[in-house]
Design an enzyme around this catalytic site. Structure first.
Site, PDB file in Angstrom:
ATOM      1  N   CYS A  65      27.553 142.337 -13.021  1.00  0.00           N
ATOM      2  CA  CYS A  65      27.909 141.791 -14.328  1.00  0.00           C
ATOM      3  C   CYS A  65      27.330 142.515 -15.536  1.00  0.00           C
ATOM      4  O   CYS A  65      28.073 142.855 -16.459  1.00  0.00           O
ATOM      5  CB  CYS A  65      27.523 140.312 -14.374  1.00  0.00           C
ATOM      6  SG  CYS A  65      26.036 139.896 -13.473  1.00  0.00           S
ATOM      7  N   HIS A 120      23.826 138.222 -21.071  1.00  0.00           N
ATOM      8  CA  HIS A 120      23.303 139.005 -19.940  1.00  0.00           C
ATOM      9  C   HIS A 120      23.059 140.474 -20.259  1.00  0.00           C
ATOM     10  O   HIS A 120      23.105 141.333 -19.386  1.00  0.00           O
ATOM     11  CB  HIS A 120      24.238 138.884 -18.724  1.00  0.00           C
ATOM     12  CG  HIS A 120      23.503 139.053 -17.425  1.00  0.00           C
ATOM     13  ND1 HIS A 120      24.137 139.092 -16.210  1.00  0.00           N
ATOM     14  CD2 HIS A 120      22.185 139.203 -17.162  1.00  0.00           C
ATOM     15  CE1 HIS A 120      23.256 139.260 -15.248  1.00  0.00           C
ATOM     16  NE2 HIS A 120      22.057 139.329 -15.805  1.00  0.00           N
TER      17      HIS A 120
END
Length: 442
Positions: A65, A120
């Site tokens: 990710c 993130h």
């Protein structure tokens, strides 16, 4: 001057100017986790966009990710910036603040920018979305969270609004969608075009769905954790439908380009030990990449070839695009679509708008993807994968993706000339990566 090819989309741009942009990112949704790919999971809103939009049949991301999100925002392989795996734990790693990002470019073009959901790319508020061009941000800083406490797996706080940590009640999917809709209807500057990055936590574990989302799948799916995964996908799809309806209700559907993608392929299972103090898991069956090979974190097709599509009501004609496209191409494409002519020389992707119009891409660069201990180079129709080992020589696998999309036949020794050519390209790309991740091959 904005030049984007012929067709109805280009006529629309001439008449009404650049569109609003809404990018929806699912977390760990696999190839076979969307209805339009034949999944048992029902995703009617995603399927509606697929039926009425542009399906990207060969769209490549990174195997995890953080790298995919970094590449999307900067238009370059994440490995150039030292990001080859999820940013986790107490890491100080972050997206470099010296690299031009898509939202920064769009702000220059008069857009208002907002991120809802997963970031993130920096685990502290100081390295959150607003440090990289987002005017408004809401959601979580880390890579995975408890859907109700909104805390990271080690207990760290993560939920924030505009960089200030907050506490709220509710499921992450509902809260992220609700904030997006409120911003669209009452918080944004209506005199400006908008860019929204709507990054769901679903269907990433931990899976904490209400019974109403699980009930339809219990008769058709045997494994209870796959039921939970399907419920997370269905919940997210329902939320996507609410956002799309909001665009209709406020009269912006025909002026908004919507992009949907997953950040990487599905994860096979999850057997946590000390995460969340043991409250969640185990999950022996999660997503599905069928018929593609392997899982998240792998450079085989199941890890990096993901569901992706574009929908622009009444503007982009429905079609399936088979061109080999990369996540690094979206940033320069969207920047050009906005009218920007200020792309930095750090951008390595290219404008692929012509592919979305069914006109192909005149000269496509090879696609380079770096993962944990693998890297691959893709140049249609060939793909070379190198798997590195600490104490042994690397493994090399060469596949003809048109004839062997499931990567069952390694042709590395039978197609040596092609293998050597691609290996040279791969090594050239590898040498351009950040030195801190370029460990020895053995």
């Amino acid at each position: 001057m904005l030049v984007l090819g012929c067709g109805e989309a280009s006529k629309h741009l001439v008449k009404k100017g650049p569109p609003n942009i809404l990018v929806m990112i699912a977390d760990d949704a696999g190839w076979n986790d969307v209805g339009y790919h034949g999944s048992e999971i029902r995703t009617p809103n995603i399927d509606f966009m697929a039926k009425n939009g542009v399906i990207l049949n060969r769209f490549y991301v990174h195997p995890t990710c953080s790298p995919t999100r970094a590449s999307f925002l900067t238009g370059r392989p994440a490995s150039r910036m030292g990001i080859v795996a999820p940013i986790s734990g107490k890491s100080e790693k972050k997206l470099p603040d010296t690299i031009q990002t898509l939202p920064q470019l769009l702000v220059e073009e008069g857009y208002e920018t907002a991120l809802f959901g997963k970031w993130h790319l920096g685990l502290k508020p100081a390295s959150g979305p607003q440090a990289y061009g987002f005017d408004y941000s809401y959601g979580f800083l880390h890579g995975q969270i408890d859907q109700y406490t909104h805390r990271y797996k080690n207990g760290d706080a993560s939920w924030h609004r505009n960089g200030t940590l907050i506490t709220e009640d509710g499921h992450a999917t509902d809260l992220i969608g609700k904030e997006t809709i409120e911003w669209l209807t009452s918080k944004r500057d209506t005199s400006k075009r908008f860019y929204i990055q709507l990054a769901y936590s679903a269907p990433h574990f931990p899976l904490q769905e209400e019974t109403r989302w699980k009930t339809p799948y219990r008769p058709i799916i045997a494994d209870s954790s796959r039921v939970d995964f399907a419920a997370a996908m269905a919940h997210m799809d329902d939320n996507i439908g609410k956002v799309l309806k909001t665009l209709d209700d406020i009269g912006l559907s025909k002026n908004t380009l919507v992009i949907f993608l997953s950040d990487n392929g599905a994860m096979k299972n999850w057997f946590p030990t000390d995460q969340y103090e043991g409250r969640h898991g185990p999950n022996p069956v999660l997503g599905s990449n069928t018929p593609l090979r392997d899982w998240k974190a792998s450079n085989f097709e199941g890890g990096i070839r993901v569901p992706a599509l574009l929908y622009w009501k009444g503007v982009l004609a429905p079609r399936i695009v088979d061109d080999y496209l990369s996540v690094i191409d979206l940033m320069p494409t969207l920047a050009t679509l906005s009218g920007s002519e200020n792309l930095a020389n750090t951008v390595e992707g290219q404008n692929i708008w012509s592919a979305f119009l069914g006109q192909g891409v005149s000269s496509k660069k090879p696609i380079y993807i770096r993962g944990h201990r693998q890297e691959s180079i893709i140049q249609k129709p060939w793909k070379l994968v190198r798997t590195r080992h600490k104490m042994a020589d690397p493994d090399y696998e060469l596949f003809h993706l048109e004839e062997d999309p499931n990567e069952e036949k390694n042709r590395y020794t039978s197609e040596l000339d092609i293998a050597k050519r691609l290996l040279k390209l791969l090594e050239e790309e590898f040498e351009r990566d950040a030195p801190l991740v370029n460990v020895e091959l053995r």
